[in-house]
Design a protein around this motif. Structure first.
Motif, PDB file in Angstrom:
ATOM      1  N   MET A  37      37.362  34.270   9.554  1.00  0.00           N
ATOM      2  CA  MET A  37      36.701  32.990   9.757  1.00  0.00           C
ATOM      3  C   MET A  37      37.677  31.963  10.315  1.00  0.00           C
ATOM      4  SD  MET A  37      34.187  32.712   6.429  1.00  0.00           S
ATOM      5  CE  MET A  37      35.219  33.646   5.299  1.00  0.00           C
ATOM      6  N   TYR A  38      37.355  31.459  11.492  1.00  0.00           N
ATOM      7  CA  TYR A  38      38.148  30.389  12.090  1.00  0.00           C
ATOM      8  C   TYR A  38      37.499  29.054  11.741  1.00  0.00           C
ATOM      9  CZ  TYR A  38      40.878  33.734  14.751  1.00  0.00           C
ATOM     10  OH  TYR A  38      41.732  34.745  15.111  1.00  0.00           O
ATOM     11  N   ILE A  39      38.274  28.167  11.173  1.00  0.00           N
ATOM     12  CA  ILE A  39      37.721  26.890  10.743  1.00  0.00           C
ATOM     13  C   ILE A  39      38.387  25.740  11.506  1.00  0.00           C
ATOM     14  CG2 ILE A  39      37.145  27.774   8.455  1.00  0.00           C
ATOM     15  CD1 ILE A  39      39.621  26.255   7.393  1.00  0.00           C
ATOM     16  N   LYS A  64      22.410  24.076  15.130  1.00  0.00           N
ATOM     17  CA  LYS A  64      21.764  24.718  16.269  1.00  0.00           C
ATOM     18  C   LYS A  64      21.864  23.921  17.566  1.00  0.00           C
ATOM     19  CE  LYS A  64      18.488  27.243  13.395  1.00  0.00           C
ATOM     20  NZ  LYS A  64      17.074  27.626  13.162  1.00  0.00           N
ATOM     21  N   GLN A  65      22.175  22.645  17.455  1.00  0.00           N
ATOM     22  CA  GLN A  65      22.260  21.821  18.667  1.00  0.00           C
ATOM     23  C   GLN A  65      23.615  22.040  19.341  1.00  0.00           C
ATOM     24  OE1 GLN A  65      21.753  20.625  15.555  1.00  0.00           O
ATOM     25  NE2 GLN A  65      20.149  19.076  15.517  1.00  0.00           N
ATOM     26  N   SER A  66      23.578  22.369  20.615  1.00  0.00           N
ATOM     27  CA  SER A  66      24.808  22.689  21.341  1.00  0.00           C
ATOM     28  C   SER A  66      25.754  21.498  21.469  1.00  0.00           C
ATOM     29  CB  SER A  66      24.477  23.232  22.735  1.00  0.00           C
ATOM     30  OG  SER A  66      23.763  22.273  23.498  1.00  0.00           O
ATOM     31  N   ILE A  71      28.856  26.323  12.688  1.00  0.00           N
ATOM     32  CA  ILE A  71      28.587  25.690  13.983  1.00  0.00           C
ATOM     33  C   ILE A  71      28.592  26.664  15.149  1.00  0.00           C
ATOM     34  CG2 ILE A  71      29.534  23.494  13.186  1.00  0.00           C
ATOM     35  CD1 ILE A  71      31.921  24.030  15.069  1.00  0.00           C
ATOM     36  N   SER A  72      28.928  27.931  14.902  1.00  0.00           N
ATOM     37  CA  SER A  72      28.979  28.889  16.008  1.00  0.00           C
ATOM     38  C   SER A  72      28.003  30.040  15.862  1.00  0.00           C
ATOM     39  CB  SER A  72      30.393  29.458  16.140  1.00  0.00           C
ATOM     40  OG  SER A  72      30.744  30.193  14.966  1.00  0.00           O
TER      41      SER A  72
END
Length: 269
Positions: free
Chosen positions: A157-159, A238-240, A204-205
């Motif tokens: 996991m990249y945070i 979900k918003q880009s 977020i990804s």
């Protein structure tokens, strides 16, 4: 030879969605002749010829556009630096909010839109200051922002660390990064997540990588020792535009403030 702009650039190429948004926000969208295939905002951007993606730039298409100004980030500069004898290549930073504001001024200067740039930055800062004033005094929600990981399991996991515009925004919105280390984008294990025990986890990804909502929630559900899991504060973004350091950062801060207010209400007895 490195060119410099002497007149108003008529042919501009943007190499990132956030840069495209900034150009339009400065009222110079009509100067864009090339954008990436990911540039989808505002809707007018989708009508502009594309030059491929960030990693697979179509150099033939880019050269055919005969750009006068190319807007890019440091990580993409090597792909276009050979064009410095034909066009101005403007490289701007985008990691923090301060970088974003500086990039708007730099692009505004290149496009001869300095007053518009000043107005845009002032409006953005006023919006963020208003959100900060509304959230002052609230309990700080400890937040973990996951920017990437294995698709089928909670590993690698990249945070987001502290040196990122999303970290700046969550602090404005009434949160605090659960990770307080010095690494910008650390790769952590599930054991570290349990140790950090955040109030909120932002994915977020995952959505943009095609991972379904239920699969995401199912991965987290077994870890009820985490406050974020027990209180159902795993949030799928979900918003880009959350991934773009552009003119809409105020919307991100506003949505974060709503998430933190909800989390605070859930935590109160």
């Amino acid at each position: 030879m490195i060119l410099t702009l002497s007149g108003f650039p008529q042919r501009v190429v943007s190499m990132a969605p956030a840069l495209t948004e900034i150009v339009f926000a400065l009222g110079k969208g009509d100067a864009l002749v090339g954008v990436t295939k990911f540039c989808d905002y505002p809707p007018e951007a989708k009508k502009i010829r594309t030059i491929g993606g960030l990693l697979d730039v179509n150099m033939e298409a880019l050269l055919a556009l005969a750009p006068e100004l190319i807007l890019t980030y440091p990580e993409h500069y090597t792909k276009v630096k050979f064009l410095r004898s034909r066009a101005v290549v403007l490289v701007v930073q985008h990691q923090t909010l301060a970088d974003l504001f500086a990039s708007i001024f730099a692009i505004g200067n290149a496009l001869h839109a300095e007053p518009r740039a000043q107005k845009l930055v002032s409006a953005m800062q006023n919006e963020l200051n208003s959100i900060a004033a509304r959230t002052a005094g609230r309990n700080k929600m400890r937040t973990l922002i996951i920017a990437g990981r294995n698709a089928d399991e909670l590993k690698n996991m990249y945070i987001i660390g502290k040196n990122d515009f999303l970290n700046d925004l969550l602090e404005i919105a009434g949160g605090v990064n659960a990770y307080q280390g010095e690494i910008n984008y650390p790769n952590i294990s599930m054991e570290t997540v349990i140790f950090l025990d955040p109030d909120v986890i932002l994915e977020i990804s995952a959505h943009h990588e095609g991972i379904g909502d239920e699969k995401i929630f199912a991965m987290w559900r077994p870890f009820k020792m985490l406050q974020a899991v027990r209180n159902r504060q795993i949030k799928i973004i979900k918003q880009s535009f959350w991934l773009r350091p552009g003119s809409r950062v105020g919307r991100i801060a506003g949505e974060l403030a709503k998430i933190f207010a909800q989390t605070d209400a859930v935590k109160k007895p």
